[in-house]
Design an enzyme around this catalytic site. Structure first.
Site, PDB file in Angstrom:
ATOM      1  N   VAL A   1      45.166 -88.373  25.205  1.00 37.52           N
ATOM      2  CA  VAL A   1      46.283 -89.099  25.812  1.00 37.52           C
ATOM      3  C   VAL A   1      45.752 -89.972  26.949  1.00 37.52           C
ATOM      4  CG1 VAL A   1      48.379 -88.809  27.185  1.00 37.52           C
ATOM      5  CG2 VAL A   1      48.036 -87.436  25.128  1.00 37.52           C
TER       6      VAL A   1
ATOM      7  N   ARG B   1      46.586 -75.239  33.737  1.00 36.91           N
ATOM      8  CA  ARG B   1      46.999 -75.001  35.116  1.00 36.91           C
ATOM      9  C   ARG B   1      45.761 -74.874  35.994  1.00 36.91           C
ATOM     10  NH1 ARG B   1      52.351 -73.458  35.675  1.00 36.91           N
ATOM     11  NH2 ARG B   1      51.911 -72.280  37.564  1.00 36.91           N
TER      12      ARG B   1
ATOM     13  N   GLY C   1      49.328 -81.310  24.655  1.00 42.62           N
ATOM     14  CA  GLY C   1      48.586 -80.047  24.769  1.00 42.62           C
ATOM     15  C   GLY C   1      49.157 -78.983  23.852  1.00 42.62           C
TER      16      GLY C   1
ATOM     17  N   LEU D   1      61.583 -63.507  44.889  1.00 43.83           N
ATOM     18  CA  LEU D   1      60.267 -62.925  44.599  1.00 43.83           C
ATOM     19  C   LEU D   1      59.919 -63.110  43.119  1.00 43.83           C
ATOM     20  CD1 LEU D   1      60.790 -59.619  46.649  1.00 43.83           C
ATOM     21  CD2 LEU D   1      59.471 -61.639  47.341  1.00 43.83           C
TER      22      LEU D   1
ATOM     23  N   HIS E   1      56.498 -44.397   8.892  1.00 44.01           N
ATOM     24  CA  HIS E   1      56.947 -45.310   7.836  1.00 44.01           C
ATOM     25  C   HIS E   1      58.470 -45.381   7.864  1.00 44.01           C
ATOM     26  CE1 HIS E   1      57.074 -47.401   4.006  1.00 44.01           C
ATOM     27  NE2 HIS E   1      58.017 -46.557   3.618  1.00 44.01           N
TER      28      HIS E   1
ATOM     29  N   ASP F   1      45.545 -65.838  39.252  1.00 43.06           N
ATOM     30  CA  ASP F   1      45.197 -67.196  38.812  1.00 43.06           C
ATOM     31  C   ASP F   1      44.315 -67.932  39.817  1.00 43.06           C
ATOM     32  OD1 ASP F   1      46.815 -66.690  36.665  1.00 43.06           O
ATOM     33  OD2 ASP F   1      48.242 -68.311  37.033  1.00 43.06           O
TER      34      ASP F   1
ATOM     35  N   GLY G   1      48.505 -75.848  23.651  1.00 46.93           N
ATOM     36  CA  GLY G   1      48.164 -74.532  24.186  1.00 46.93           C
ATOM     37  C   GLY G   1      49.417 -73.665  24.192  1.00 46.93           C
TER      38      GLY G   1
ATOM     39  N   LYS H   1      60.937 -66.678  27.952  1.00 41.08           N
ATOM     40  CA  LYS H   1      61.236 -65.650  26.952  1.00 41.08           C
ATOM     41  C   LYS H   1      62.729 -65.571  26.671  1.00 41.08           C
ATOM     42  CE  LYS H   1      57.781 -65.831  26.730  1.00 41.08           C
ATOM     43  NZ  LYS H   1      56.615 -66.389  27.407  1.00 41.08           N
TER      44      LYS H   1
ATOM     45  N   GLU I   1      47.290 -83.156  20.683  1.00 42.15           N
ATOM     46  CA  GLU I   1      46.252 -82.255  21.197  1.00 42.15           C
ATOM     47  C   GLU I   1      44.889 -82.951  21.145  1.00 42.15           C
ATOM     48  OE1 GLU I   1      45.718 -79.137  22.602  1.00 42.15           O
ATOM     49  OE2 GLU I   1      43.599 -79.636  22.362  1.00 42.15           O
TER      50      GLU I   1
HETATM   51  P1  NAI Z   1      46.263 -74.196  27.786  1.00 42.50           P
HETATM   52  O1  NAI Z   1      44.958 -74.225  28.454  1.00 42.50           O
HETATM   53  O2  NAI Z   1      46.703 -73.004  27.031  1.00 42.50           O
HETATM   54  O3  NAI Z   1      46.362 -75.439  26.760  1.00 42.50           O
HETATM   55  C1  NAI Z   1      46.214 -76.779  27.186  1.00 42.50           C
HETATM   56  C2  NAI Z   1      45.932 -77.646  25.959  1.00 42.50           C
HETATM   57  O4  NAI Z   1      45.975 -79.017  26.353  1.00 42.50           O
HETATM   58  C3  NAI Z   1      44.548 -77.399  25.381  1.00 42.50           C
HETATM   59  O5  NAI Z   1      44.676 -77.161  23.995  1.00 42.50           O
HETATM   60  C4  NAI Z   1      43.799 -78.699  25.693  1.00 42.50           C
HETATM   61  O6  NAI Z   1      42.825 -79.008  24.740  1.00 42.50           O
HETATM   62  C5  NAI Z   1      44.941 -79.711  25.695  1.00 42.50           C
HETATM   63  N1  NAI Z   1      44.657 -80.952  26.434  1.00 42.50           N
HETATM   64  C6  NAI Z   1      44.046 -81.064  27.632  1.00 42.50           C
HETATM   65  N2  NAI Z   1      43.947 -82.375  27.972  1.00 42.50           N
HETATM   66  C7  NAI Z   1      44.534 -83.101  26.985  1.00 42.50           C
HETATM   67  C8  NAI Z   1      44.753 -84.514  26.768  1.00 42.50           C
HETATM   68  N3  NAI Z   1      44.359 -85.449  27.639  1.00 42.50           N
HETATM   69  N4  NAI Z   1      45.380 -84.920  25.633  1.00 42.50           N
HETATM   70  C9  NAI Z   1      45.792 -83.971  24.730  1.00 42.50           C
HETATM   71  N5  NAI Z   1      45.600 -82.640  24.895  1.00 42.50           N
HETATM   72  C10 NAI Z   1      44.990 -82.200  26.000  1.00 42.50           C
HETATM   73  O7  NAI Z   1      47.307 -74.592  28.947  1.00 42.50           O
HETATM   74  P2  NAI Z   1      48.886 -74.425  29.069  1.00 42.50           P
HETATM   75  O8  NAI Z   1      49.526 -74.296  27.740  1.00 42.50           O
HETATM   76  O9  NAI Z   1      49.300 -75.535  29.959  1.00 42.50           O
HETATM   77  O10 NAI Z   1      49.044 -73.040  29.813  1.00 42.50           O
HETATM   78  C11 NAI Z   1      48.510 -72.888  31.142  1.00 42.50           C
HETATM   79  C12 NAI Z   1      48.148 -71.452  31.408  1.00 42.50           C
HETATM   80  O11 NAI Z   1      49.293 -70.637  31.439  1.00 42.50           O
HETATM   81  C13 NAI Z   1      47.220 -70.892  30.363  1.00 42.50           C
HETATM   82  O12 NAI Z   1      46.158 -70.252  30.994  1.00 42.50           O
HETATM   83  C14 NAI Z   1      48.064 -69.921  29.611  1.00 42.50           C
HETATM   84  O13 NAI Z   1      47.297 -68.808  29.153  1.00 42.50           O
HETATM   85  C15 NAI Z   1      49.117 -69.506  30.639  1.00 42.50           C
HETATM   86  N6  NAI Z   1      50.340 -69.145  29.940  1.00 42.50           N
HETATM   87  C16 NAI Z   1      50.388 -67.992  29.218  1.00 42.50           C
HETATM   88  C17 NAI Z   1      51.500 -67.661  28.499  1.00 42.50           C
HETATM   89  C18 NAI Z   1      51.487 -66.422  27.682  1.00 42.50           C
HETATM   90  O14 NAI Z   1      50.628 -65.576  27.911  1.00 42.50           O
HETATM   91  N7  NAI Z   1      52.381 -66.245  26.726  1.00 42.50           N
HETATM   92  C19 NAI Z   1      52.697 -68.511  28.481  1.00 42.50           C
HETATM   93  C20 NAI Z   1      52.513 -69.705  29.234  1.00 42.50           C
HETATM   94  C21 NAI Z   1      51.390 -69.991  29.939  1.00 42.50           C
END
Ligand code: NAI
Length: 462
Positions: A233, A269, A176, A38, A441, A309, A178, A51, A199
């Site tokens: 890319v 995603r 990416g 799960l 503090h 999602d 992100g 993490k 990026e």
């Molecule tokens: P993301 O949407 O955060 O970042 C994807 C990045 O890839 C963007 O900056 C975009 O401009 C770039 N990109 C897209 N196409 C590209 C290309 N052809 N060439 C170069 N760069 C390109 O997506 P990420 O990091 O894959 O995460 C997916 C989801 O999972 C997000 O919604 C994120 O919030 C969530 N997530 C959250 C976490 C957290 O809250 N700590 C940890 C991991 C994931």
């Protein structure tokens, strides 16, 4: 055939929370999950394992960089990669086992298998069809990848493969900048991998307050990550166990390539609804493949709901959890709702980055008058003692009413510190309310209070 009040499809943070809350509200509940354990992506191949890896590698970084200065002498630890992966696996098992326990405690039937919805009120798993008055789709998301890039989860990987590499790569290209790319890029940079991030946009972490994003990029660069921004890319090819990434710089259309042991594709995603039969059922989707819902998580098909999602909004575990609780309350005839204006976002790098509410950019777009209260962790005694003085807290408040509109933190424990501001915002607090709240503090949270003070007559330690 068994019959339920509610069948939840998917046991990630959205689904398992919905199932538990439905059970607590007196309903007969089943939750269908195709994985062996799960917890969904978050517990099995996402938030939790990443993490564990971030924690282990941060400890290594501290030992290599800060221990000697504190008088802790000796060689920095060496890395036993297999044991680190075992520690990660144990962490996953403890968490997924915990959800299994909660299901038993709440008398939720876990039906193992992949579900489809042949008709409203019916859910099929293998050869069995179950009946339910209400069906909640909580099937999460999957990496969206890039056209023309084949993922083998060995050399060209998503986050799933990046958490299971057989050995630490010498070189890695992350596509990416992100959340996933920067968290996992940090893990490997700390382990000695040469990490290059490519990026598409001209800045990292799109949507983040631009001042924080710039500071974040500087800090990550100092930690050894290399950034190529404004680069599209084009493709990835694999030869002799090495991958070559080709990209074009957007400013002059020049073509470039870079070769690495591992390529992590982290370009976002997309909702995962394959095999559910939503098309045949007539469930409406958006053009981005998200399930359309009304304000109460109901789809256009009576008795079928969707959360997490699979629907609009940030793809975050805690947003899905909140929707899980809300949809259970809606089904029970109560008034479940989620305040989408106060959903924190956290990036678990070191230092952490956290945000809630508006950014300076969104406020400017809206033409709203605002003021900024900022405080650097260099002025925070606890942070200085802990080698954590880098970064700052920034609070954005309405210029007239002083009401807090947003907050952005880059610094130690930012992901925890952000929550006092979330609570304040939930209660419609002014920056002065935070500023007048006594903070112990020496704690990191004094930096939050000082930023609130900076919205008024000024911080004390600035
Ligand atoms: P993301 O949407 O955060 O970042 C994807 C990045 O890839 C963007 O900056 C975009 O401009 C770039 N990109 C897209 N196409 C590209 C290309 N052809 N060439 C170069 N760069 C390109 O997506 P990420 O990091 O894959 O995460 C997916 C989801 O999972 C997000 O919604 C994120 O919030 C969530 N997530 C959250 C976490 C957290 O809250 N700590 C940890 C991991 C994931």
């Amino acid at each position: 055939m068994s019959s339920y009040d509610v069948i939840v499809i998917g046991a990630g943070p959205g689904g398992y929370v919905a199932a538990i809350r439905c059970a607590q509200l007196g309903m007969k509940v089943a939750c269908i999950e195709g994985r062996e354990t799960l917890g969904g992506t978050c517990l099995n191949v996402g938030c939790i394992p990443s993490k564990a890896m971030l924690h282990a590698t941060h400890m290594l970084h501290e030992a290599e960089h800060n221990f000697a200065d504190m008088g802790l002498k000796g060689k920095a630890p060496s890395v036993d990669w297999q044991q680190m992966l075992d520690y990660k696996a144990k962490t996953i098992a403890q968490n997924t086992g915990g959800i299994e326990f909660l299901f038993k405690k709440n008398k939720i039937d876990w039906i193992k298998g992949w579900a489809s919805i042949p008709a409203a009120g019916k859910v099929k798993v293998g050869d069995d069809t179950h009946e339910a008055k209400h069906i909640v789709v909580a099937t999460g998301s999957a990496p969206s990848g890039l056209p023309g890039i084949e993922i083998d989860e060995k050399i060209v990987v998503t986050s799933t493969g990046a958490l299971e590499l057989p050995k630490i790569p010498k070189t890695m290209v992350v596509i990416g900048a992100g959340v996933i790319g920067l968290e996992l890029g940090s893990v490997y940079a700390r382990l000695g991998t040469e990490v290059s991030v490519i990026e598409f946009l001209d800045g990292i972490t799109p949507g983040m307050d631009a001042e924080i994003a710039r500071q974040f990029q500087k800090m990550l660069t100092k930690q050894g990550l290399k950034f190529t921004l404004g680069a599209a890319v084009q493709g990835v090819s694999v030869k002799n166990k090495k991958a070559t990434v080709t990209y074009k710089l957007r400013k002059d259309d020049s073509a470039h390539e870079v070769t690495a042991d591992t390529v992590l594709v982290a370009t976002g995603r997309k909702p995962f609804t394959d095999g559910l039969g939503l098309d045949a059922l007539g469930v409406e989707l958006t053009d981005r493949g998200q399930i359309k819902t009304d304000g109460k998580y109901a789809t256009n098909v009576a008795g079928v709901y969707a959360i997490g999602d699979t629907i609009a909004g940030p793809m975050l575990a805690h947003k899905a959890e909140d929707e899980g609780m809300a949809v259970a309350e809606v089904i029970a005839g109560q008034h479940g709702h989620v305040n989408y204006g106060v959903i924190p976002g956290v990036i678990y790098t070191h230092p952490e980055v956290a945000n809630v509410g508006e950014t300076e950019e969104t406020l400017k777009e809206q033409g709203r008058a605002y003021k900024v209260g900022k405080f650097s962790f260099m002025g925070n005694a606890r942070a200085k003692a802990n080698f954590a003085g880098e970064g700052f807290v920034k609070i954005l408040a309405d210029k007239e009413s002083d009401r807090i509109l947003g907050a952005h933190i880059i610094g130690p424990m930012a992901g925890d510190l952000i929550h006092e501001i979330c609570v304040a915002m939930e209660f419609g607090a002014a920056a002065e309310d935070l500023a007048r709240t006594c903070h112990a503090h020496p704690t990191y949270s004094e930096a939050v209070r000082e930023a609130a003070l900076a919205c008024g007559n000024g911080a004390i330690h600035a």
